[in-house]
Design a protein around this motif. Sequence first.
Motif, mmCIF file in Angstrom:
data_model
loop_
_atom_site.group_PDB
_atom_site.id
_atom_site.type_symbol
_atom_site.label_atom_id
_atom_site.label_comp_id
_atom_site.label_asym_id
_atom_site.label_seq_id
_atom_site.Cartn_x
_atom_site.Cartn_y
_atom_site.Cartn_z
ATOM 1 N N SER A 58 -20.590 69.691 -65.542
ATOM 2 C CA SER A 58 -21.469 70.848 -65.721
ATOM 3 C C SER A 58 -21.433 71.284 -67.170
ATOM 4 C CB SER A 58 -21.044 72.006 -64.803
ATOM 5 O OG SER A 58 -19.818 72.561 -65.226
ATOM 6 N N THR A 60 -22.360 74.438 -69.836
ATOM 7 C CA THR A 60 -22.705 75.837 -70.061
ATOM 8 C C THR A 60 -22.988 76.004 -71.542
ATOM 9 O OG1 THR A 60 -21.216 76.537 -68.284
ATOM 10 C CG2 THR A 60 -21.967 78.229 -69.799
ATOM 11 N N SER A 103 -14.076 68.643 -61.435
ATOM 12 C CA SER A 103 -15.317 68.842 -62.186
ATOM 13 C C SER A 103 -15.010 69.031 -63.669
ATOM 14 C CB SER A 103 -16.067 70.064 -61.650
ATOM 15 O OG SER A 103 -17.240 70.291 -62.408
ATOM 16 N N LYS A 105 -16.034 70.540 -66.979
ATOM 17 C CA LYS A 105 -16.855 71.665 -67.426
ATOM 18 C C LYS A 105 -16.881 71.680 -68.952
ATOM 19 C CE LYS A 105 -15.800 74.426 -63.325
ATOM 20 N NZ LYS A 105 -17.161 74.273 -62.751
#
Length: 275
Positions: A58, A60, A103, A105
């Motif tokens: 992911s 951001t 995950s 990040k």
Amino acid sequence: MKKSTIVMIATAVVVWAAILGVVIAVASGGELYRHEEIVLSDSAPKVCKDIEPFSTISFTSYGIIYSNAARIGIMQCDTVTKPRIIYNKDIENNISYEIVQDSLKIIFQQTDRDINSVNVTSLKGASPLTIMMPSSAKEVSIRSIYNQPIPLLITGVNAKKISMESVGYTELYSCIVDSLRLNYSNYHAGYQIKLNDSKIGYLAPKLNGRWSTDFSVVQDSAFHSTVGCLDWSFYSEKEPQIELDRITVDNLKYDGEAIRLVVKNEGIINQITSK
């Protein structure tokens, strides 16, 4: 004087005062808008670190704008035994990462953010980050959080499933993917994916009809790519358009109203199925 007239006058005064305040602030050297530009170079020093295995990725991004050249690279490599990240040292202060519950990040952020002003950082030039995975790649899920489109270059990945949400310009090179799902829920600058020398078993794009109804699958002239099934399930007041440029699609399956098809440069559709 009518009450509605008084409200209109008061509103106009407030807006005028706000505009005047901006003008005064800028004239007096106050920074209501700050723009930083970082031009990356392929020859710049790199930071290379091995990390623990993961199954999802992911992103951001806080106030970062990416040019199409500043693409995040995701590649499968037989010579590595553990996942590895490589990033440009020029953005060492703009990037952080961690692995939480399988995950990976990735966080891109600005340096010295000022909450009293609008902050924008532009990344241009070369790729800021490359993620390398071992040959036994798992299912990969890529999500850009906070609606910030991030351009991607995915190379040599052989995966059962790749899902991407709210990413920007994306190219797959020499990839074999059983199922590729694209969710362009908030990215409204254009819906397009490039497939170069890749084989996709099932391709399912999902669009946000408030911004656009058109989707295109393209490739460069030197390559040949195929899509087994292009699954189009999309409803809109507008007539959507699907463009295939040099791509071979075995079966175009669609659910919805009439669609416009643009097939060019020896693109092929072998079968069309209406649900």
